[in-house]
Write a protein that holds these residues in place. Structure first.
Motif, mmCIF file in Angstrom:
data_model
loop_
_atom_site.group_PDB
_atom_site.id
_atom_site.type_symbol
_atom_site.label_atom_id
_atom_site.label_comp_id
_atom_site.label_asym_id
_atom_site.label_seq_id
_atom_site.Cartn_x
_atom_site.Cartn_y
_atom_site.Cartn_z
ATOM 1 N N PRO A 23 0.854 -1.190 0.035
ATOM 2 C CA PRO A 23 0.071 0.022 0.103
ATOM 3 C C PRO A 23 0.796 1.235 -0.109
ATOM 4 C CG PRO A 23 -0.894 -1.612 1.493
ATOM 5 C CD PRO A 23 0.408 -2.133 0.998
ATOM 6 N N GLY A 24 0.370 2.093 -0.873
ATOM 7 C CA GLY A 24 1.162 3.580 -0.868
ATOM 8 C C GLY A 24 2.246 3.456 -1.857
ATOM 9 N N ASN A 25 2.758 2.252 -2.518
ATOM 10 C CA ASN A 25 3.764 2.037 -3.328
ATOM 11 C C ASN A 25 3.346 1.287 -4.786
ATOM 12 O OD1 ASN A 25 6.224 3.084 -1.843
ATOM 13 N ND2 ASN A 25 5.597 1.705 -0.392
ATOM 14 N N GLY A 26 2.983 0.235 -4.725
ATOM 15 C CA GLY A 26 2.623 -0.740 -5.562
ATOM 16 C C GLY A 26 3.153 -2.210 -5.566
ATOM 17 N N LEU A 27 3.529 -2.734 -6.845
ATOM 18 C CA LEU A 27 3.648 -4.089 -6.843
ATOM 19 C C LEU A 27 4.915 -4.155 -7.882
ATOM 20 C CD1 LEU A 27 1.436 -7.238 -7.237
ATOM 21 C CD2 LEU A 27 3.235 -6.930 -8.647
ATOM 22 N N VAL A 28 5.848 -4.782 -7.420
ATOM 23 C CA VAL A 28 7.053 -5.199 -7.961
ATOM 24 C C VAL A 28 7.472 -6.617 -7.874
ATOM 25 C CG1 VAL A 28 9.631 -4.548 -8.354
ATOM 26 C CG2 VAL A 28 8.378 -2.922 -7.464
ATOM 27 N N ILE A 29 7.490 -7.031 -9.296
ATOM 28 C CA ILE A 29 7.785 -8.657 -9.484
ATOM 29 C C ILE A 29 9.281 -8.854 -9.315
ATOM 30 C CG2 ILE A 29 7.429 -10.505 -11.123
ATOM 31 C CD1 ILE A 29 5.214 -8.641 -12.401
ATOM 32 N N PRO A 30 9.821 -9.839 -8.445
ATOM 33 C CA PRO A 30 11.035 -9.789 -8.464
ATOM 34 C C PRO A 30 11.671 -10.359 -9.800
ATOM 35 C CG PRO A 30 9.919 -10.970 -6.553
ATOM 36 C CD PRO A 30 8.995 -10.332 -7.612
ATOM 37 N N TRP A 31 13.029 -10.245 -10.080
ATOM 38 C CA TRP A 31 13.475 -10.715 -11.125
ATOM 39 C C TRP A 31 13.512 -12.334 -11.221
ATOM 40 C CZ3 TRP A 31 15.485 -9.510 -15.843
ATOM 41 C CH2 TRP A 31 16.133 -10.436 -16.620
ATOM 42 N N GLY A 32 13.157 -12.992 -12.345
ATOM 43 C CA GLY A 32 12.766 -14.541 -12.428
ATOM 44 C C GLY A 32 11.477 -14.753 -11.929
ATOM 45 N N GLY A 33 10.659 -14.022 -11.362
ATOM 46 C CA GLY A 33 9.429 -14.409 -11.016
ATOM 47 C C GLY A 33 8.121 -14.285 -12.025
ATOM 48 N N ASP A 34 6.967 -14.664 -11.593
ATOM 49 C CA ASP A 34 5.999 -14.439 -12.396
ATOM 50 C C ASP A 34 5.119 -13.248 -11.724
ATOM 51 O OD1 ASP A 34 6.263 -16.172 -14.119
ATOM 52 O OD2 ASP A 34 4.605 -17.556 -13.948
ATOM 53 N N CYS A 35 4.292 -12.647 -12.745
ATOM 54 C CA CYS A 35 3.156 -11.774 -12.215
ATOM 55 C C CYS A 35 2.008 -12.573 -11.114
ATOM 56 C CB CYS A 35 2.589 -10.981 -13.066
ATOM 57 S SG CYS A 35 1.106 -10.006 -12.606
ATOM 58 N N PRO A 36 1.661 -12.336 -10.295
ATOM 59 C CA PRO A 36 0.759 -13.002 -9.682
ATOM 60 C C PRO A 36 -0.733 -12.890 -10.355
ATOM 61 C CG PRO A 36 1.117 -11.203 -8.226
ATOM 62 C CD PRO A 36 2.066 -10.981 -9.465
ATOM 63 N N PRO A 37 -1.697 -13.665 -9.963
ATOM 64 C CA PRO A 37 -2.962 -13.759 -10.896
ATOM 65 C C PRO A 37 -3.643 -12.572 -10.383
ATOM 66 C CG PRO A 37 -3.065 -15.525 -9.091
ATOM 67 C CD PRO A 37 -1.300 -14.953 -8.998
ATOM 68 N N LEU A 38 -3.375 -11.594 -10.641
ATOM 69 C CA LEU A 38 -3.776 -10.279 -10.137
ATOM 70 C C LEU A 38 -5.083 -9.590 -10.721
ATOM 71 C CD1 LEU A 38 -2.511 -7.861 -8.301
ATOM 72 C CD2 LEU A 38 -1.781 -6.965 -10.304
ATOM 73 N N TYR A 39 -5.989 -9.018 -9.732
ATOM 74 C CA TYR A 39 -7.114 -8.497 -10.064
ATOM 75 C C TYR A 39 -7.206 -7.210 -9.473
ATOM 76 C CZ TYR A 39 -9.244 -12.769 -12.313
ATOM 77 O OH TYR A 39 -9.449 -13.720 -13.062
ATOM 78 N N PHE A 40 -7.265 -6.037 -10.371
ATOM 79 C CA PHE A 40 -7.036 -4.815 -9.915
ATOM 80 C C PHE A 40 -8.390 -3.842 -10.173
ATOM 81 C CE2 PHE A 40 -3.517 -2.341 -8.521
ATOM 82 C CZ PHE A 40 -3.726 -1.009 -8.361
ATOM 83 N N HIS A 41 -8.751 -2.847 -9.275
ATOM 84 C CA HIS A 41 -9.602 -1.882 -9.192
ATOM 85 C C HIS A 41 -8.975 -0.601 -8.941
ATOM 86 C CE1 HIS A 41 -13.396 0.696 -8.728
ATOM 87 N NE2 HIS A 41 -12.757 0.990 -7.579
ATOM 88 N N HIS A 42 -9.074 0.552 -9.740
ATOM 89 C CA HIS A 42 -8.512 1.860 -9.604
ATOM 90 C C HIS A 42 -9.758 2.873 -9.869
ATOM 91 C CE1 HIS A 42 -6.376 5.392 -9.361
ATOM 92 N NE2 HIS A 42 -6.602 5.972 -10.562
ATOM 93 N N SER A 43 -9.881 3.962 -9.002
ATOM 94 C CA SER A 43 -10.698 4.948 -9.375
ATOM 95 C C SER A 43 -10.412 6.124 -8.481
ATOM 96 C CB SER A 43 -12.446 4.743 -9.176
ATOM 97 O OG SER A 43 -12.433 4.292 -7.753
ATOM 98 N N ASP A 44 -10.668 7.423 -9.145
ATOM 99 C CA ASP A 44 -10.294 8.715 -8.341
ATOM 100 C C ASP A 44 -11.844 9.301 -8.185
ATOM 101 O OD1 ASP A 44 -7.616 8.743 -8.790
ATOM 102 O OD2 ASP A 44 -7.728 9.181 -10.881
ATOM 103 N N VAL A 45 -11.932 9.445 -6.906
ATOM 104 C CA VAL A 45 -13.253 9.825 -6.148
ATOM 105 C C VAL A 45 -13.180 11.064 -5.784
ATOM 106 C CG1 VAL A 45 -15.140 9.186 -4.648
ATOM 107 C CG2 VAL A 45 -13.583 7.471 -5.771
ATOM 108 N N ASP A 46 -14.295 12.104 -6.174
ATOM 109 C CA ASP A 46 -14.463 13.229 -5.673
ATOM 110 C C ASP A 46 -14.936 13.145 -4.266
ATOM 111 O OD1 ASP A 46 -15.139 16.035 -5.333
ATOM 112 O OD2 ASP A 46 -16.537 16.255 -7.029
ATOM 113 N N THR A 47 -14.389 13.862 -3.363
ATOM 114 C CA THR A 47 -14.587 13.661 -1.989
ATOM 115 C C THR A 47 -14.982 15.271 -1.344
ATOM 116 O OG1 THR A 47 -12.566 13.755 -1.146
ATOM 117 C CG2 THR A 47 -13.466 11.615 -1.401
ATOM 118 N N SER A 48 -15.428 16.405 -2.206
ATOM 119 C CA SER A 48 -15.601 17.381 -1.660
ATOM 120 C C SER A 48 -16.882 17.643 -0.826
ATOM 121 C CB SER A 48 -15.792 18.474 -3.100
ATOM 122 O OG SER A 48 -16.685 17.970 -3.778
#
Length: 258
Positions: free
Chosen positions: A94-119
């Motif tokens: 959290p706050g950084n992201g995901l880095v795949i180690p050299w020689g490793g696979d991407c995990p079976p990743l599902y992702f959601h992203h949104s920018d939300v107006d909180t005014s």
């Protein structure tokens, strides 16, 4: 300000309160994150990350009960970024992201992203997780023993930033061997067509294929919300490479001796 916790179906309204005497601009916005459209089994393997540019960060591990009740988080006024990651293999920070180690696979990743107006006093975001990896199965067909040949897939995306955008960096993986003799490599979303498939024999690269270009010419879309999987067959007897996705197939013929 950072908050971090393990979240069952917890509503966080009571963490911060705002009296009627306070200025509304000083009061938090209550962001409700709705998981009702998602499979509870996926949510049970998820991490939520809510952040803003002023340094606010809330993150929590979710359980399946969140699907029916959702999560409410007091957040700063203005705009926040909501990120939900499932099946990250413990690699998402959290706050950084995901880095795949050299020689490793991407995990079976599902992702959601949104920018939300909180005014306003309250805001809502509905989570829709998308398949953010491509499973490439590779079969090498040769007159020689299959044990004498190997391969690796190389690219220039090594993971995702905190908002789910591809992160530039070196990637290389030989994947895992499946029961039917094929190998499986999971790769992250790409920025271009630079993926390479290198066939290795006796410790040397005996052939290199422009896998990313083959996929691109066949219509593969790295910007699709949900990435499709790919089957690759390298047949040395026929001197051909076949790349297949669910609704299309492309074949390339080459000259090589092994």
């Amino acid at each position: 300000m950072r908050q971090s916790s393990v979240l069952p179906a917890v509503l966080l309204f009571t963490i911060f309160s705002c009296s009627v005497k306070e200025k509304r601009c000083d009061c938090p916005c209550y962001l409700y994150v709705d998981f009702s459209v998602e499979d509870p089994g996926i949510v049970a393997s998820s991490v939520i990350d809510v952040s803003s540019e002023d340094g606010f960060l809330f993150d929590a591990v979710l359980d399946s009960s969140v699907c029916s009740r959702g999560v409410s988080v007091p957040v700063p006024r203005g705009e926040v970024s909501v990120n939900v990651v499932a099946y990250d293999g413990g690699m998402f920070v959290p706050g950084n992201g995901l880095v795949i180690p050299w020689g490793g696979d991407c995990p079976p990743l599902y992702f959601h992203h949104s920018d939300v107006d909180t005014s306003s006093d309250s805001a809502r975001d509905t989570v829709r997780l998308h398949k953010s990896y491509c499973a490439v199965t590779v079969r090498l067909l040769s007159r020689e023993s299959s044990e004498s040949l190997g391969f690796e897939i190389c690219g220039n995306v090594c993971g995702y930033d905190r908002q789910g955008s591809p992160l530039g960096g070196d990637f290389a993986s030989t994947g895992e061997v499946l029961e039917d003799g094929r190998s499986l490599v999971r790769i992250p979303r790409q920025l271009d067509s630079s993926l390479r498939l290198r066939v290795v024999g006796s410790g040397e690269v005996v052939r290199e294929f422009a896998l990313g270009e083959y996929m691109s010419s066949g219509g593969y879309d790295w910007t699709a919300p949900d990435l499709e999987d790919v089957d690759v067959t390298v047949d040395f007897a026929l001197a051909a490479v076949t790349v297949k996705v669910e609704n299309w197939s492309v074949k390339y013929v080459y000259d090589v001796e092994i």
